[in-house]
Design a protein around this motif. Structure first.
Motif, PDB file in Angstrom:
ATOM      1  N   GLU A 205       7.980 -45.129  36.695  1.00 34.93           N
ATOM      2  CA  GLU A 205       6.642 -45.633  37.007  1.00 34.93           C
ATOM      3  C   GLU A 205       6.608 -46.730  38.074  1.00 34.93           C
ATOM      4  O   GLU A 205       5.703 -46.758  38.897  1.00 34.93           O
ATOM      5  CB  GLU A 205       6.010 -46.169  35.704  1.00 34.93           C
TER       6      GLU A 205
ATOM      7  N   ASP B 204       9.278 -44.510  31.400  1.00 43.81           N
ATOM      8  CA  ASP B 204       8.195 -45.496  31.300  1.00 43.81           C
ATOM      9  C   ASP B 204       8.824 -46.754  30.690  1.00 43.81           C
ATOM     10  O   ASP B 204       9.101 -46.809  29.492  1.00 43.81           O
ATOM     11  CB  ASP B 204       7.055 -44.963  30.425  1.00 43.81           C
TER      12      ASP B 204
ATOM     13  N   ASP C 188       5.487 -48.988  27.916  1.00 47.93           N
ATOM     14  CA  ASP C 188       4.212 -48.280  27.785  1.00 47.93           C
ATOM     15  C   ASP C 188       3.313 -49.122  26.896  1.00 47.93           C
ATOM     16  O   ASP C 188       3.684 -49.453  25.769  1.00 47.93           O
ATOM     17  CB  ASP C 188       4.425 -46.895  27.158  1.00 47.93           C
TER      18      ASP C 188
ATOM     19  N   TRP D 215       5.122 -40.154  33.227  1.00 46.07           N
ATOM     20  CA  TRP D 215       5.906 -41.065  32.359  1.00 46.07           C
ATOM     21  C   TRP D 215       5.173 -41.370  31.057  1.00 46.07           C
ATOM     22  O   TRP D 215       5.801 -41.759  30.075  1.00 46.07           O
ATOM     23  CB  TRP D 215       6.242 -42.375  33.091  1.00 46.07           C
ATOM     24  N   ASP D 216       3.832 -41.203  31.028  1.00 44.97           N
ATOM     25  CA  ASP D 216       3.097 -41.404  29.767  1.00 44.97           C
ATOM     26  C   ASP D 216       3.308 -40.218  28.826  1.00 44.97           C
ATOM     27  O   ASP D 216       3.194 -40.345  27.610  1.00 44.97           O
ATOM     28  CB  ASP D 216       1.586 -41.504  30.015  1.00 44.97           C
TER      29      ASP D 216
HETATM   30 CA    CA Z   1       2.536 -45.693  30.189  1.00 45.78          CA
END
Ligand code: CA
Ligand code: IPD
Ligand code: CA
Length: 257
Positions: free
Chosen positions: A69, A88, A91, A209-210
């Motif tokens: 990210e 990530d 997060d 990445w989420d």
């Molecule tokens: Ca995230």
């Protein structure tokens, strides 16, 4: 070449190291910067974590690509051939800054476009949700059972802020039909709750990445990970994603169509 099983062992340690780093630095002075707008933050700990994770990945899997990210990965990833790690580093950065809770470190390995390894570390509770394709999903050392296939009217639903405030009539109807609506501010923590059956569904606009780690774990448990209208998703492009039980996914499609 290192096996997927060995990569799995190493990746668990890397994710835990990054979680430990975030945990230790949480109460210290660190820099907070605005990314796209004042609700979208990045801290020096996000950047530190990403460098820590990527440096280790480059040592254990030097021929892989890294999609991450905060800009320390490979510049451009246009194809998913071979090994692609998706990172990530924190997060739920807003929760990290404001709550000191409800944030995660997430990592996934895709091989030729298919999810193979996935990790979501709930840092504050010290719970690492991890899975290897074909081997099930674990929280630390304990295997997780497939969650009950409940429908929308029996399920809690989580949706992100942008969608909740969008005024979209279909989303409003879906939220009204669910037994309750929740918003945690971390895709990782929300996907953990779908995986463990505490939520029946999570709907959000997600970046690679989420989504990457949660998708791996959810699919391994027989959950649906699709676009909200039932189409397959492309992990490289931003998507309106539904992670849900099979029954909730059917119920939502009835509302949408
Ligand atoms: Ca995230
Ligand atoms: C964000 C969180 C949030 C979701 C956003 C994500 P970040 O991740 O997961 O819950 O609604 O779409 O970008 O920026 O804290 O890594
Ligand atoms: Ca992040």
């Amino acid at each position: 070449m290192i096996s997927i099983k060995e990569l799995d062992q190493q990746a668990q340690q890397i994710v835990r190291q990054a979680g430990q780093n975030a945990f230790e630095k949480m109460g210290e002075d660190y820099q907070v910067d605005i990314k796209t707008n004042y609700t979208d933050l990045v801290t020096t700990i996000d950047r530190e974590n990403e460098q820590l994770i990527n440096n280790q990945l480059r040592k254990i899997d030097p021929d892989s690509q890294i999609l991450s990210e905060e800009g320390f990965g490979d510049r451009q990833i246009t194809n998913m051939q071979g090994h692609v790690w998706i990172v990530d580093p924190i997060d739920g950065t807003m929760n990290f800054v404001k709550q000191h809770n409800n944030f995660a470190v997430m990592l996934a390995l895709y091989v030729d476009g298919s999810p193979v390894l996935g990790y979501i570390l709930d840092v504050i509770n010290g719970r690492l949700y991890h899975g290897r394709r074909g081997d099930g999903v674990y929280v630390n050392d304990k295997k997780i059972n497939q969650p009950a296939n409940l429908g929308l009217r029996e399920s809690l639903l989580a949706m992100n802020r942008t969608l909740t405030l969008s005024g979209n009539p279909s989303l409003k109807e879906i939220a009204q039909e669910a037994i309750g609506l929740r918003m945690y501010g971390s895709a990782g923590i929300e996907m953990i709750d779908v995986i463990t059956g505490q939520l029946g569904a999570y709907i959000s606009n997600l970046k690679p990445w989420d989504l990457a780690a949660g998708r791996m774990l959810a699919e391994e448990l027989g959950l649906v990970v699709k676009s909200i209208d039932g189409r397959s998703i492309n992990v490289l492009s931003s998507n309106l994603v539904l992670v849900a039980t099979r029954q909730v996914s059917r119920d939502i499609r009835q509302i949408i169509n």
